[in-house]
Design a protein around this motif. Structure first.
Motif, PDB file in Angstrom:
ATOM      1  N   GLU A 437      -2.945 -26.933 -13.017  1.00  0.00           N
ATOM      2  CA  GLU A 437      -2.607 -28.151 -13.799  1.00  0.00           C
ATOM      3  C   GLU A 437      -1.172 -28.142 -14.393  1.00  0.00           C
ATOM      4  OE1 GLU A 437      -6.052 -28.806 -15.941  1.00  0.00           O
ATOM      5  OE2 GLU A 437      -7.583 -28.648 -14.011  1.00  0.00           O
ATOM      6  N   ASN A 438      -1.497 -26.869 -15.333  1.00  0.00           N
ATOM      7  CA  ASN A 438      -0.178 -26.589 -15.964  1.00  0.00           C
ATOM      8  C   ASN A 438       0.404 -25.356 -15.921  1.00  0.00           C
ATOM      9  OD1 ASN A 438       1.819 -26.976 -18.134  1.00  0.00           O
ATOM     10  ND2 ASN A 438       0.138 -26.549 -19.556  1.00  0.00           N
ATOM     11  N   PRO A 439       1.051 -25.132 -14.696  1.00  0.00           N
ATOM     12  CA  PRO A 439       1.625 -23.864 -14.411  1.00  0.00           C
ATOM     13  C   PRO A 439       2.802 -23.536 -15.106  1.00  0.00           C
ATOM     14  CG  PRO A 439       2.251 -25.776 -12.744  1.00  0.00           C
ATOM     15  CD  PRO A 439       1.326 -26.308 -13.618  1.00  0.00           C
ATOM     16  N   THR A 440       3.356 -24.334 -15.852  1.00  0.00           N
ATOM     17  CA  THR A 440       4.544 -24.044 -16.748  1.00  0.00           C
ATOM     18  C   THR A 440       4.265 -23.367 -18.189  1.00  0.00           C
ATOM     19  OG1 THR A 440       4.500 -26.253 -17.890  1.00  0.00           O
ATOM     20  CG2 THR A 440       5.787 -26.040 -16.031  1.00  0.00           C
ATOM     21  N   ASP A 441       2.911 -23.210 -18.244  1.00  0.00           N
ATOM     22  CA  ASP A 441       2.356 -22.671 -19.585  1.00  0.00           C
ATOM     23  C   ASP A 441       2.437 -20.904 -19.270  1.00  0.00           C
ATOM     24  OD1 ASP A 441       1.104 -21.732 -21.632  1.00  0.00           O
ATOM     25  OD2 ASP A 441      -0.653 -22.979 -21.587  1.00  0.00           O
ATOM     26  N   ILE A 442       3.263 -20.461 -20.163  1.00  0.00           N
ATOM     27  CA  ILE A 442       3.709 -19.148 -20.117  1.00  0.00           C
ATOM     28  C   ILE A 442       2.236 -18.220 -20.346  1.00  0.00           C
ATOM     29  CG2 ILE A 442       4.962 -16.977 -21.124  1.00  0.00           C
ATOM     30  CD1 ILE A 442       7.236 -19.078 -21.651  1.00  0.00           C
ATOM     31  N   THR A 443       1.519 -18.685 -21.497  1.00  0.00           N
ATOM     32  CA  THR A 443       0.270 -17.820 -21.929  1.00  0.00           C
ATOM     33  C   THR A 443      -0.749 -17.661 -20.775  1.00  0.00           C
ATOM     34  OG1 THR A 443      -0.608 -19.960 -22.779  1.00  0.00           O
ATOM     35  CG2 THR A 443       0.838 -18.896 -24.488  1.00  0.00           C
ATOM     36  N   ILE A 444      -0.646 -18.614 -19.817  1.00  0.00           N
ATOM     37  CA  ILE A 444      -1.695 -18.668 -18.925  1.00  0.00           C
ATOM     38  C   ILE A 444      -1.492 -17.496 -17.846  1.00  0.00           C
ATOM     39  CG2 ILE A 444      -2.346 -19.823 -16.771  1.00  0.00           C
ATOM     40  CD1 ILE A 444      -2.076 -22.573 -18.133  1.00  0.00           C
ATOM     41  N   TRP A 445      -0.030 -17.450 -17.518  1.00  0.00           N
ATOM     42  CA  TRP A 445       0.175 -16.288 -16.532  1.00  0.00           C
ATOM     43  C   TRP A 445       0.175 -14.864 -17.305  1.00  0.00           C
ATOM     44  CZ3 TRP A 445       0.397 -17.656 -11.732  1.00  0.00           C
ATOM     45  CH2 TRP A 445       0.659 -18.979 -11.311  1.00  0.00           C
ATOM     46  N   GLN A 446       0.405 -14.866 -18.459  1.00  0.00           N
ATOM     47  CA  GLN A 446       0.112 -13.663 -19.240  1.00  0.00           C
ATOM     48  C   GLN A 446      -1.479 -12.930 -19.037  1.00  0.00           C
ATOM     49  OE1 GLN A 446       1.056 -14.550 -23.266  1.00  0.00           O
ATOM     50  NE2 GLN A 446       3.341 -14.298 -22.780  1.00  0.00           N
TER      51      GLN A 446
END
Length: 854
Positions: A437-446
């Motif tokens: 839903e919000n793939p631009t969020d860096i913290t998610i990918w961390q």
């Protein structure tokens, strides 16, 4: 035999399954894995033979199977779950509504024009990366809730379907699309007759009907000239994508640009922003001007200012040879009837598409037209933006290349369309559902580092096994179609090793993409692929353009090499590359190989799809990889060098590729711990996903377009069209005055401190006397252009200081003053320049207006 009456037969779905039809006709299903599983569950074999087309599937499935499904509680629960997800998707609040609530109800609307759209393999109206990018653009537009419509052409035969003959030479055939069994429908009036638009071509008027494809929240309108009222020659305008000769190309591009704008008007759709995805649709700018002239009763110049303010142009072409050029005689032939509606002369029209407006022999360039009639333009990667500014510098004579107003928005991909179900499940568990839903969020990918190594590796191994099984089945089918000997067909079951390092190369087989770079030294390649303890293998896929014999020869070279005994189990070529094959490959390979000749790859997106699935990129530093590469994201072949001698370049870069494979890629893959896991490889997989994930997704791309292009264009279009186009009219009057007096302005004198040496921290005052004649200081910007000097005495890494008018000297002369800061020691220089200035220009540079002191 011609029918005396035509009618449409619709599927007969049981009452409890009626929702299937609604779901089938919205391509939201194509990026919802649960919806895909729902259709596959009806009939797995039919799902495959229908090319993943749910409309065709529910129209041809056996009635008894539908009746069984209606009594299957598990299937009905599955259908209800997918239906709820679909309803929730359409009704939930979106990024656009939350971020720009003031624009929701003010008429802001983007029309996105493209010659091709790659949305699903069941809608084959795309050829490659440009179309898939356009499809991803619409999908992310839907996800983000942007007010957007797509506009394109509906091709009866689409792009060439590829097959290879016994010698490995590419052949093509063009199966006809059955639109009535595809996820689209004809747009009709209240009386049920099709909505039509008409265009004046040289011989006769051509009619086009409009089809609608629903892409989540976003509609896509496609024009189709295959209607009975048209002459047979005109019905063929929408037969093939990129087919036919130059005259067919101009006929198609008139239909796309002019016809597309007319279609929107017929549908009551009034875009404030028109986005030209490549130059194919640039004629839309002329039609937009004509419509404003007709509706507002204003001349061409005024309508041009208003229309241009709301136009955005994206160039995907890093070489002049890729630009559509039409000779003057073709423009004369196709625009003689159109010119009166624009109120300009034939020479004025041709000048809009020429770098040298007064050259009567220069062809008409669609990219030049787009750049002249779009207030905002961009390339598709940081490097491509730089290349495009150099390529089009002649349109802004006197302006340094780095100031040419062409920016960049780096391409990206729609993750949910390409990430495998296995990997999506991992992401859901460890990253949380917001990754999609919000793939631009860096913290998610961390959070990628929270995935246990063993779980990530087993998931990846399953997908490689799936790819190998798919490749074997595809190869066997290819060999049967080709009439291969029984022994060769049986051997297809033994190609590839599901545990070996697997390299993927899949894209258009254009010469500059150099699919054969890795084949340059067959002996060395054989040693790498056939290492007893550390084997590797390559899967190729891709089409050459039907007219590109050089590209076809490269495919033939791959096939002949793959037939050698030493490569028979290690190299496979999959025919008829499409979105389905692409998904298997990007989801299953270990390494994604890309070897373009720098700087001819504008962006490239296949490596992004692979990276999102955990594959590691091994690529030339070109396109997107030039900005994405670092040692923790993959491998770079070379260091971004460019060569005049292409043969020498191929020699150097092929050796660099082999070195990387031998010394880094293969050893890292087979470096296993006692538990059998390649910990170093897994660390690189996670690192690459963490850093590339939040950047190279199409949500980020669409947000960039919104902030950099769409919102400013909408605001400027609104300003220029308000109050009866008052600002546009004022701007035209001001430009007329500027043109009349610009040649008379001059530098009278320039002065600065006499000393040749200055201390760091001391400002250098520059004063200039400038004759403006009938112009005033508010009509210009006077700037100091300063910076360190290179060995040739030229200013480099220039800075700019705006000078202020400090005194009126009379007789049209003024004194200007400015201060140059001295921040570091070295040899420096400066010069002055004058540029036009008007608040209504909104910071845009006028082509051909810059006066330098030296």
């Amino acid at each position: 035999m011609r029918p005396v009456h035509q009618y449409t037969v619709l599927p007969s779905l049981p009452p409890k399954l009626q929702r299937l039809q609604e779901l089938a006709y919205n391509l939201w299903w194509s990026w919802n894995l649960d919806a895909i599983d729902l259709f596959r569950r009806l009939d797995r074999d039919l799902w495959e033979t229908s090319h993943h087309n749910p409309v065709l599937m529910i129209g041809t499935i056996a009635q008894h199977r539908l009746e069984e499904a209606e009594e299957d509680d598990g299937f009905l629960a599955h259908l209800e779950r997918v239906g709820r997800a679909f309803d929730r998707y359409l009704s939930q609040s979106t990024w656009f509504q939350k971020t720009h609530p003031e624009r929701v109800k003010n008429g802001f609307l983007i029309a996105y024009f493209s010659a091709e759209f790659g949305l699903s393999e069941c809608l084959p109206i795309y050829s490659g990366g440009l179309g898939v990018l356009a499809g991803d653009h619409l999908k992310s537009s839907s996800d983000l809730g942007l007010p957007m419509v797509g506009v394109g052409l509906l091709y009866q035969m689409g792009y060439a379907t590829q097959y290879l003959n016994a010698d490995g030479w590419q052949q093509e055939h063009y199966p006809r699309n059955d639109f009535y069994n595809m996820p689209l429908w004809l747009v009709r009036k209240e009386d049920n007759s099709p909505v039509m638009v008409e265009l004046d071509y040289p011989e006769r008027t051509v009619k086009a009907q409009i089809w609608r494809v629903q892409v989540g929240r976003t509609p896509l309108y496609l024009l189709d000239t295959n209607v009975e009222a048209n002459h047979p020659d005109d019905r063929s305008i929408t037969h093939q994508l990129y087919g036919g000769d130059l005259e067919m190309r101009i006929r198609q591009e008139i239909l796309l640009g002019i016809g597309g704008m007319k279609a929107l008007r017929a549908l009551g759709i009034r875009p404030t922003v028109c986005h030209m995805n490549e130059g194919h649709s640039a004629f839309l700018a002329l039609e937009r001007i004509r419509q404003i002239m007709e509706e507002q009763g204003v001349p061409f110049a005024v309508a041009r200012e208003a229309a241009t303010a709301g136009n955005v142009f994206t160039t995907h072409t890093p070489v002049p040879a890729g630009i559509d050029l039409f000779p003057p005689y073709l423009m004369d032939r196709y625009f003689a009837k159109y010119l009166p509606g624009l109120g300009i002369t034939r020479d004025e029209l041709l000048a809009l598409g020429r770098e040298r407006p007064n050259d009567p022999n220069e062809s008409f360039s669609m990219a030049t037209l787009a750049l002249r009639l779009a207030a905002r333009a961009n390339g598709v990667s940081k490097l491509h933006g730089h290349v495009a500014r150099q390529m089009w510098q002649n349109l802004w004579p006197g302006l340094p290349a780095d100031e040419v107003p062409i920016g960049h928005v780096t391409n990206a991909v729609h993750f949910r369309s390409f990430i495998s179900g296995d990997m999506a499940g991992l992401y859901d568990r460890y990253l949380g559902p917001r990754w999609s839903e919000n793939p631009t969020d860096i913290t998610i990918w961390q959070r990628i580092n929270q995935i246990p190594d063993e779980e990530l590796w087993r998931t990846h191994e399953r997908r490689r096994e799936r790819l190998v099984a798919f490749a074997r089945n595809e190869l066997r089918a290819q060999l049967i179609r080709r009439g291969a000997p029984p022994g060769e067909i049986e051997a297809a079951a033994e190609v590839l090793d599901p545990e070996a390092l697997t390299i993927g190369f899949a894209r258009r087989f254009a010469t500059y993409k150099r699919a054969n770079l890795i084949l340059r030294d067959p002996e060395r390649l054989a040693r790498i692929l056939n290492d007893k303890d550390h084997p590797a293998q390559i899967i190729f896929a891709g089409k050459a353009h039907p007219a590109d014999n050089t590209g076809k020869e490269i495919i033939r070279q791959v096939i002949h090499l793959a037939r050698q005994e030493r490569f028979r189990r290690r190299i496979v070529f999959l025919e008829n590359y499409d979105l389905n094959i692409a998904r298997y490959m990007v989801q299953g390979v270990d390494v994604w190989l890309n070897t373009p000749r720098r700087p001819q790859e504008a962006s490239g997106t296949s490596g992004m799809k692979a990276a999102a699935n955990g594959a590691i990129n091994l690529s030339i530093l070109d396109g997107w990889w030039a900005e994405a590469y670092e040692p923790t994201t993959g491998w770079a072949i070379g260091r971004g060098e460019e060569y005049a001698d292409t043969n020498y370049q191929d020699e150097v870069e092929s050796h660099a590729l082999y070195d990387l494979l031998e010394k880094e890629v293969v050893p890292l893959f087979y470096q296993r711990g006692q538990d059998g896991l390649p910990r170093g490889w897994l660390h690189l997989m996670k690192s690459a996903t963490e850093k590339l994930g939040p950047v190279y997704n199409s949500h980020r791309m669409l947000i960039d377009y919104m902030e950099k292009q769409y919102l400013p264009a909408d605001r400027r279009y609104g300003e220029l069209t308000a109050e009866g186009l008052a600002q546009a009219k004022q701007l035209v009057r001001w430009k007329a005055q500027l043109q009349k007096h610009w040649s008379k302005i001059r530098f009278v004198s320039i002065e600065s401190a006499d000393t040749a040496e200055h201390r760091v921290g001391q400002d250098l005052e520059v004063r200039a006397q400038i004759y403006l004649g009938s112009l005033e200081p508010r009509d210009v910007i006077v700037q100091i252009y300063h910076g360190p000097l290179d060995s040739s005495g030229d200013i480099q890494n220039a800075g700019l200081v705006d000078m202020a008018a400090v005194k009126a000297l009379g007789d049209g002369s003024y004194e200007f003053s400015g201060l140059i800061p001295s921040r570091s020691s070295g040899r420096y220089g400066y010069t002055l320049r004058i540029l036009p200035h008007n608040d209504a220009l909104d910071g845009m540079s006028l082509q051909g207006y810059v006066l330098w002191a030296a």
